[in-house]
Design an enzyme around this catalytic site. Structure first.
Site, PDB file in Angstrom:
ATOM      1  N   GLU A   1       0.811  -1.218   0.000  1.00  0.00           N
ATOM      2  CA  GLU A   1       0.000   0.000   0.000  1.00  0.00           C
ATOM      3  C   GLU A   1       0.847   1.272   0.000  1.00  0.00           C
ATOM      4  O   GLU A   1       0.734   2.117   0.908  1.00  0.00           O
ATOM      5  CB  GLU A   1      -0.987  -0.039   1.167  1.00  0.00           C
ATOM      6  CG  GLU A   1      -1.948  -1.211   1.046  1.00  0.00           C
ATOM      7  CD  GLU A   1      -3.076  -1.220   2.063  1.00  0.00           C
ATOM      8  OE1 GLU A   1      -3.038  -0.419   3.017  1.00  0.00           O
ATOM      9  OE2 GLU A   1      -3.999  -2.038   1.912  1.00  0.00           O
TER      10      GLU A   1
ATOM     11  N   GLU B   1      -5.395  -8.193  -0.863  1.00  0.00           N
ATOM     12  CA  GLU B   1      -6.171  -8.013   0.369  1.00  0.00           C
ATOM     13  C   GLU B   1      -7.596  -7.677  -0.022  1.00  0.00           C
ATOM     14  O   GLU B   1      -7.831  -6.842  -0.891  1.00  0.00           O
ATOM     15  CB  GLU B   1      -5.629  -6.877   1.253  1.00  0.00           C
ATOM     16  CG  GLU B   1      -4.336  -7.159   1.963  1.00  0.00           C
ATOM     17  CD  GLU B   1      -3.924  -6.016   2.892  1.00  0.00           C
ATOM     18  OE1 GLU B   1      -4.834  -5.270   3.351  1.00  0.00           O
ATOM     19  OE2 GLU B   1      -2.724  -5.850   3.139  1.00  0.00           O
TER      20      GLU B   1
END
Length: 521
Positions: free
Chosen positions: A195, A309
């Site tokens: 991320e 995810e």
């Protein structure tokens, strides 16, 4: 075929309380109808707590439990380069010319001891690593103060010297191949960072500096062995994919897959750049569809897409991830995303997890499908049930059903009754005393014996729902050993009921937030 009915079907033992008004619909499944491949993309990989936690026995016990239920292939976690794992320390090398060559090798700046324990442990439990390359060793960081607020405080800065980073990636990849063999390691996925569009990456500007990190990492891996599989950008909120693929194309940078993340409560302005109010049961699908279409328009229209995810919530919401809500949410997400994606990694398989600190109570909205002390949540039961679906999907127009055919014959069907969570946020809201709206389904099966036996598994407020027992206990923050045994028993999925088709038909009623999976041999 799917069509609303104007009459109520006969109710079987699945029925909700009689005072709950039932919607009615009819679904017809042709066991010999046309199919499309249905690889179990939602259960190939699971996320977990950071790397070092994989050395715990309860982590490995939960790993075995989820693997037995889903046969998942790989696990992804943060922090393989965290200082607690001990890979990199330039100050530990012994500079003594009198030492033998073997001792000098042992006292190199790299220490693979815990990395070997971590990966050996996964492989011994029949699971491969999905290798997220993160975070920055403190002594390699360009900013030792760039500490993420997670409880274990990883460093998120770029390296102070890319030659040092490249050397570590090279040594890491060579060691893995030396230990496990090139044939094995070439089946692993190497994902660069986590991320970088959020506060997990301290480079500024964050996109261009992440691209620099990616370029160095991908080239270093491929220089060790061109068969190693590498990808990114591992972004949150389905971000950066067009820019990332344009960058790799322009620079001729190796890229074998695209990865990104999304959660059901991400917002449309962050993910889709619109002002919509996208419901929780639609957001993952909308995000997957968005990135799928971006890939089709890119220079890599056939590159695999991996959402490394996903979950219904990125926060700790006990009314979401702890409850039976997850059954229909998961089934509906699978239905929508089928055909658009190669793999989705549910975050996460276990509440052996410490991003917000040491777990204080079993049911706090943790991401795992197993709570602490081996207590199975409804999400575990949902995965276990949906694993029973076949590998060929039979076409249906229904939005609340998946029909499949298995390679060895037989039909498996998932049916559900989606309803939003009873509450949102960190505070738990008990379920209402008045049941929600049930759904009655009249199911017709063609191509099977008219009186065929049917196994029926069910997940709802009264079946496979440990939270009901936890609520009855008064939600103790620290259950006693006796209570833990009771919770472990309450979390187990009940054995399937046996019914028979009557003239090829079966009528059943699914309570609000209920999931049913049935198997017809």
């Amino acid at each position: 075929m799917y069509r609303p009915l104007a009459y109520a079907a006969v109710l079987l033992a699945l029925a909700a309380p009689a005072h709950a008004h039932a919607q009615t619909e009819e679904i017809t499944v042709d066991a010999h109808g046309p199919t499309t491949p249905f690889p179990h993309f939602w259960e190939k990989t699971f996320g977990s707590g950071r790397a070092i936690l994989s050395l715990r026995q309860d982590y490995r016990d939960d790993l075995d439990t989820v693997h037995a239920a889903t046969n998942f292939e790989s696990v992804r976690f943060h922090g393989i380069f965290n200082d607690e794992v001990g890979l990199y320390d330039p100050d530990r090398q012994v500079k003594n010319p009198g030492l033998a060559a073997e001792a000098l090798q042992t006292d190199s700046i790299y220490n693979f001891s815990y990395i070997d324990h971590i990966y050996d442990g996964l492989l011994a439990h029949h699971v491969r690593p999905f290798v997220e390359l993160s975070f920055m060793p403190q002594k390699m960081s360009s900013d030792p103060k760039a500490i993420h607020p997670f409880w274990y405080h990883p460093n998120v800065a770029p390296p102070k010297d890319y030659a040092t980073w490249d050397a570590m990636i090279t040594a890491f990849a060579k060691h893995l191949i030396d230990r496990y063999g090139a044939e094995e390691v070439s089946t692993w996925y190497f994902e660069v960072w986590n991320e970088p569009n959020l506060d997990f990456w301290g480079g500024r500007p964050n996109q261009s500096t992440y691209f620099e990190l990616y370029d160095h990492t991908a080239r270093a891996l491929k220089a060790v062995n061109p068969k190693l599989i590498v990808g990114g950008p591992s972004t949150a909120q389905a971000a950066w994919v067009p820019d990332f693929l344009a960058h790799t194309k322009q620079g001729n940078i190796p890229v074998d897959f695209v990865s990104t993340h999304v959660y059901g409560n991400d917002t449309a302005d962050n993910v889709l750049k619109t002002n919509e109010n996208v419901p929780r049961d639609q957001m993952v699908y909308r995000s997957v569809k968005k990135v799928h279409e971006e890939i089709l328009k890119s220079a890599y229209p056939k590159i695999p897409l991996i959402f490394s995810e996903y979950n219904a919530s990125y926060a700790n919401e006990p009314n979401v991830t702890d409850t039976v809500y997850m059954g229909p949410w998961l089934a509906n997400t699978i239905r929508q995303c089928d055909g658009l994606i190669q793999s989705m990694s549910y975050w996460s398989f276990s509440d052996v997890f410490e991003e917000q600190g040491v777990v204080r109570t079993p049911f706090y909205g943790g991401f795992g499908v197993i709570a602490e002390d081996d207590i199975k949540k409804p999400a575990f039961n949902a995965f276990s049930m949906l694993h029973r679906l076949g590998d060929q999907r039979i076409h249906l127009d229904a939005t609340d059903a998946i029909a499949t055919r298995a390679a060895k014959g037989g039909v498996a069907i998932a049916l559900w009754n989606y309803a939003p969570p009873f509450g949102e946020g960190a505070a738990y809201t008990p379920p209402p005393t008045t049941p929600g709206t049930s759904k009655t389904i009249s199911l017709t099966l063609k191509g099977v014996a008219a009186g065929a036996a049917v196994e029926i598994w069910q997940l709802d407020a009264d079946h496979g729902n440990v939270v009901k027992t936890f609520d009855a206990m008064g939600r103790p923050a620290a259950p006693s050993r006796k209570q833990i045994v009771e919770l472990q028993a309450a979390g187990k999925l009940p054995a399937p009921r046996m019914e028979h088709l009557a003239g090829g038909k079966l009528n059943l009623t699914i309570p609000s937030q209920g999931l049913v999976v049935l198997s017809v041999k």
